[in-house]
Design a protein around this motif. Structure first.
Motif, PDB file in Angstrom:
ATOM      1  N   UNK A 178     -90.704  -1.395 -82.691  1.00  0.00           N
ATOM      2  CA  UNK A 178     -91.223   0.215 -83.217  1.00  0.00           C
ATOM      3  C   UNK A 178     -92.538  -0.201 -84.665  1.00  0.00           C
ATOM      4  N   UNK A 179     -92.260  -0.823 -85.233  1.00  0.00           N
ATOM      5  CA  UNK A 179     -93.726  -1.487 -86.093  1.00  0.00           C
ATOM      6  C   UNK A 179     -94.575  -1.134 -85.142  1.00  0.00           C
ATOM      7  N   UNK A 180     -95.097  -2.111 -84.145  1.00  0.00           N
ATOM      8  CA  UNK A 180     -95.924  -1.818 -83.474  1.00  0.00           C
ATOM      9  C   UNK A 180     -96.299  -0.881 -83.200  1.00  0.00           C
ATOM     10  N   UNK A 181     -95.693   0.341 -82.599  1.00  0.00           N
ATOM     11  CA  UNK A 181     -95.520   1.111 -82.096  1.00  0.00           C
ATOM     12  C   UNK A 181     -95.939   2.355 -82.966  1.00  0.00           C
ATOM     13  N   UNK A 182     -95.728   2.533 -84.101  1.00  0.00           N
ATOM     14  CA  UNK A 182     -96.214   3.542 -85.113  1.00  0.00           C
ATOM     15  C   UNK A 182     -94.617   4.217 -85.377  1.00  0.00           C
ATOM     16  N   UNK A 183     -93.919   3.729 -85.295  1.00  0.00           N
ATOM     17  CA  UNK A 183     -92.571   5.045 -85.508  1.00  0.00           C
ATOM     18  C   UNK A 183     -91.980   4.392 -85.234  1.00  0.00           C
ATOM     19  N   UNK A 184     -91.093   5.211 -86.019  1.00  0.00           N
ATOM     20  CA  UNK A 184     -89.679   4.967 -87.368  1.00  0.00           C
ATOM     21  C   UNK A 184     -88.747   6.048 -87.033  1.00  0.00           C
ATOM     22  N   UNK A 185     -87.269   5.198 -86.720  1.00  0.00           N
ATOM     23  CA  UNK A 185     -86.286   5.610 -85.826  1.00  0.00           C
ATOM     24  C   UNK A 185     -85.148   5.061 -86.767  1.00  0.00           C
ATOM     25  N   UNK A 186     -83.860   5.478 -86.868  1.00  0.00           N
ATOM     26  CA  UNK A 186     -82.529   4.670 -87.188  1.00  0.00           C
ATOM     27  C   UNK A 186     -82.104   4.023 -86.018  1.00  0.00           C
ATOM     28  N   UNK A 187     -81.331   3.183 -86.359  1.00  0.00           N
ATOM     29  CA  UNK A 187     -81.331   2.229 -85.094  1.00  0.00           C
ATOM     30  C   UNK A 187     -79.491   2.261 -85.268  1.00  0.00           C
ATOM     31  N   UNK A 188     -78.418   2.853 -84.821  1.00  0.00           N
ATOM     32  CA  UNK A 188     -77.256   3.285 -84.537  1.00  0.00           C
ATOM     33  C   UNK A 188     -76.064   2.069 -83.598  1.00  0.00           C
ATOM     34  N   UNK A 189     -76.030   1.840 -84.334  1.00  0.00           N
ATOM     35  CA  UNK A 189     -74.792   0.370 -83.733  1.00  0.00           C
ATOM     36  C   UNK A 189     -73.270   1.354 -83.524  1.00  0.00           C
ATOM     37  N   UNK A 190     -73.734   0.745 -81.736  1.00  0.00           N
ATOM     38  CA  UNK A 190     -72.655   1.125 -80.633  1.00  0.00           C
ATOM     39  C   UNK A 190     -71.719  -0.205 -80.377  1.00  0.00           C
ATOM     40  N   UNK A 191     -70.156   0.531 -80.249  1.00  0.00           N
ATOM     41  CA  UNK A 191     -69.397  -0.249 -79.722  1.00  0.00           C
ATOM     42  C   UNK A 191     -69.628  -1.021 -78.511  1.00  0.00           C
ATOM     43  N   UNK A 192     -69.503  -2.558 -77.594  1.00  0.00           N
ATOM     44  CA  UNK A 192     -69.286  -2.825 -76.902  1.00  0.00           C
ATOM     45  C   UNK A 192     -68.383  -1.892 -75.861  1.00  0.00           C
ATOM     46  N   UNK A 193     -66.992  -1.719 -76.223  1.00  0.00           N
ATOM     47  CA  UNK A 193     -66.354  -0.955 -75.764  1.00  0.00           C
ATOM     48  C   UNK A 193     -66.723   0.680 -74.966  1.00  0.00           C
ATOM     49  N   UNK A 194     -67.962   0.651 -75.896  1.00  0.00           N
ATOM     50  CA  UNK A 194     -68.524   2.381 -76.526  1.00  0.00           C
ATOM     51  C   UNK A 194     -69.513   1.995 -74.384  1.00  0.00           C
ATOM     52  N   UNK A 195     -70.157   1.441 -74.327  1.00  0.00           N
ATOM     53  CA  UNK A 195     -71.423   0.490 -73.495  1.00  0.00           C
ATOM     54  C   UNK A 195     -70.506   0.306 -71.956  1.00  0.00           C
ATOM     55  N   UNK A 196     -68.878  -0.112 -72.070  1.00  0.00           N
ATOM     56  CA  UNK A 196     -68.577  -0.689 -71.343  1.00  0.00           C
ATOM     57  C   UNK A 196     -68.600   1.110 -70.550  1.00  0.00           C
TER      58      UNK A 196
END
Length: 254
Positions: A178-196
């Motif tokens: 994000x720093x390299x791309x000059x962007x600001x974005x919130x990073x949101x934790x998602x449980x691994x169960x949801x990813x599965x």
């Protein structure tokens, strides 16, 4: 040097490709099973077949590109197949060399390009809390290592784990990007169960963007074992992800 193509599932095409070769590198990989190709067919049977045919052709140098974290008891079918594939290769050619790179990156790669795509979203979902540690390695450094292993006198070491000079969490890699791309974005934790659950639904899509195996892999650190052969043994100084980003991605405004 000539380009030779072969189907790792077909013995005759393998023999044709091996004609006149002095060394073999197996970098064939399958990340998503299809009706025509399974992990077993490619990573186990195919890898063993190539090693066997190379030995029959009198080739004494074979390098198998595998991956860090390969083990028989993994919850991932992909990882278990890679582990059995290593065994199949060594059974056919005991002096084969196994190279296990960490996450590969380079210009136009799937890893950084995928993260760059995420950076276009208004918020970026993390795998868990983004604490999984990775050791990204430039594809050209791995290529240099393989060229060294196939071109130099036989090494006493038969197993190498290749990682870049930086061990970074998944969150840190995204922040760097994000720093390299000059962007600001919130990073949101998602449980691994949801990813599965997402991966389970995605399996019904053609060319699924996320698989169960990928989610499993993101739950485990992907870092080279210092007690196993590495770049230092090959006298190669790998480049870092941080210094390589300008050549791999073009910065954009937010």
């Amino acid at each position: 040097m000539e380009l030779a193509t072969a189907d790792i599932r077909d013995e005759a095409s393998i023999d044709t490709a091996l004609a006149g070769a002095s060394a073999v590198v197996n970098a064939v990989s399958l990340y998503v099973e299809t009706r025509d190709a399974s992990f077993e067919a490619i990573h186990v049977t195919g890898a063993g077949r190539l090693a066997s045919r190379a030995r029959a052709a009198g080739i004494d140098r074979l390098v198998l590109v595998s991956g860090i974290g390969i083990r028989h008891d993994s919850a991932s079918a992909y990882v278990r197949a890679r582990s059995r594939g290593e065994d199949a290769v060594l059974e056919a050619m005991p002096k084969a060399i196994i190279v296990r790179p960490s996450v590969l990156f380079g210009p136009g790669d799937a890893f950084l390009s995928g993260l760059e795509g995420l950076a276009r979203l208004p918020l970026i979902p993390l795998f868990g809390h983004g604490t999984t540690r990775l050791q990204p390695v430039h594809v050209m450094d791995v290529a240099r290592a393989i060229a060294t292993l196939t071109g130099r006198p036989a090494t006493a070491r038969r197993l190498f784990e290749l990682g870049g000079p930086e061990v970074l969490s998944y969150r840190e890699i995204l922040e760097m990007l994000l720093t390299h791309l000059h962007r600001e974005r919130p990073l949101v934790p998602i449980p691994f169960l949801a990813w599965r659950l997402v991966a389970a639904l995605a399996t019904w899509l053609p060319g699924p963007p996320l698989t169960r195996d990928q989610v499993i892999l993101m739950q485990t650190d992907n870092v080279a074992d210092k007690d196993i052969g590495g770049f230092r043994d090959l006298r190669i100084l790998p480049r870092s992800l941080h210094e390589s980003l300008p050549s791999c991605l073009t910065p954009h405004n937010a």
